[in-house]
Design an enzyme around this catalytic site. Sequence first.
Site, PDB file in Angstrom:
ATOM      1  N   ASP A 185      -5.997   9.345   2.386  1.00 41.50           N
ATOM      2  CA  ASP A 185      -5.319   8.932   1.154  1.00 41.50           C
ATOM      3  C   ASP A 185      -3.834   8.798   1.463  1.00 41.50           C
ATOM      4  O   ASP A 185      -3.211   9.726   1.981  1.00 41.50           O
ATOM      5  CB  ASP A 185      -5.538   9.952   0.046  1.00 41.50           C
ATOM      6  CG  ASP A 185      -6.976   9.998  -0.433  1.00 41.50           C
ATOM      7  OD1 ASP A 185      -7.703   9.009  -0.197  1.00 41.50           O
ATOM      8  OD2 ASP A 185      -7.375  11.008  -1.041  1.00 41.50           O
ATOM      9  N   HIS A 260      -2.918   5.993  -5.515  1.00 44.51           N
ATOM     10  CA  HIS A 260      -2.833   6.095  -4.061  1.00 44.51           C
ATOM     11  C   HIS A 260      -3.828   5.106  -3.463  1.00 44.51           C
ATOM     12  O   HIS A 260      -4.663   4.540  -4.169  1.00 44.51           O
ATOM     13  CB  HIS A 260      -3.152   7.515  -3.568  1.00 44.51           C
ATOM     14  CG  HIS A 260      -4.575   7.911  -3.719  1.00 44.51           C
ATOM     15  ND1 HIS A 260      -5.096   8.393  -4.904  1.00 44.51           N
ATOM     16  CD2 HIS A 260      -5.619   7.879  -2.842  1.00 44.51           C
ATOM     17  CE1 HIS A 260      -6.380   8.656  -4.751  1.00 44.51           C
ATOM     18  NE2 HIS A 260      -6.733   8.342  -3.509  1.00 44.51           N
ATOM     19  N   HIS A 262      -6.901   4.676  -0.830  1.00 44.24           N
ATOM     20  CA  HIS A 262      -7.899   5.281   0.053  1.00 44.24           C
ATOM     21  C   HIS A 262      -8.193   4.261   1.153  1.00 44.24           C
ATOM     22  O   HIS A 262      -8.666   3.157   0.878  1.00 44.24           O
ATOM     23  CB  HIS A 262      -9.173   5.609  -0.721  1.00 44.24           C
ATOM     24  CG  HIS A 262     -10.283   6.093   0.166  1.00 44.24           C
ATOM     25  ND1 HIS A 262     -10.329   7.375   0.669  1.00 44.24           N
ATOM     26  CD2 HIS A 262     -11.387   5.440   0.665  1.00 44.24           C
ATOM     27  CE1 HIS A 262     -11.415   7.507   1.422  1.00 44.24           C
ATOM     28  NE2 HIS A 262     -12.067   6.344   1.437  1.00 44.24           N
TER      29      HIS A 262
END
Length: 280
Positions: A185, A260, A262
């Site tokens: 992440d 965020h 991934h």
Amino acid sequence: MNILQRNLKYRSLNFKENLGESYKLLQSKNSFSLIFLNDPFYQIAVPYYLKSLMKLEAGRLNNLNTQCKDIEQTKKKWEEEKRNVEALVRSIAEKKAYIERKKNEKLAYLEKIRTQKRYQQQVVATLERESKEIEQMIRKLASSNIQKAQKGRLSWPVIGSITSGFGIRRHPILGGAPLFHTGVDIAASYGTPVRAAASGRIIFAGWYGGYGNMVIIDHGGKISTVYGHLSKIVARVGEEIAEGDIIGYVGTTGLSTGPHLHFEVRVNGDPVDPLSWLIR
């Protein structure tokens, strides 16, 4: 207690009546003169006897008064003990209610934990299944044999710090349930452009369960990259793209704690540590 008090009351009234009658008899000169007028002995003995009787009756009355006071004190003591017992009963009832309430709260909490655990197990199973499905999808759709991605040479899709690494971790949403994290992440602000880590072909672009909005790029040579939780996708399936092209924007779709990216690297569909593939 009430019966005893009533008996003492009646006895007291009788004694008072007897004293009254004796007193009246003692003060009545006509009665004595009529009965004992010619007998000097009786004129002396009868008043003495009556005085003694009055004294005796007065002593009995005092005794009755003492008994009444004792009974009153005993009654007060019993009433105090009764209040103490009632207070104790109330205290026991309150404690019992408290224990019952805590017992019910504990049972409800345990049921909540069981429900959360069942949910966690279902989600974990779903995420693991999705990862396997992505693995199979990549093996099925990846067709290029020309490898366009080199280990240690991939560009960073966004610039940011790693907030969760590759491998087993305590999932932040699933109550700390252990789960294999198939990528990394990378922290980034919502709406930050996400760029292709290397040139290749888009083989998937759309919604995919816990990944949210997801893009998969085939880089040839069984190498592919995965981009999850996008707020928006701008790439299209089948599109050939170059390294650095924008494919979407950072978001928080799917199973995400906040904005965020991934990011995954897969070799023949199997996830590998992306940090060993990204430029240092």
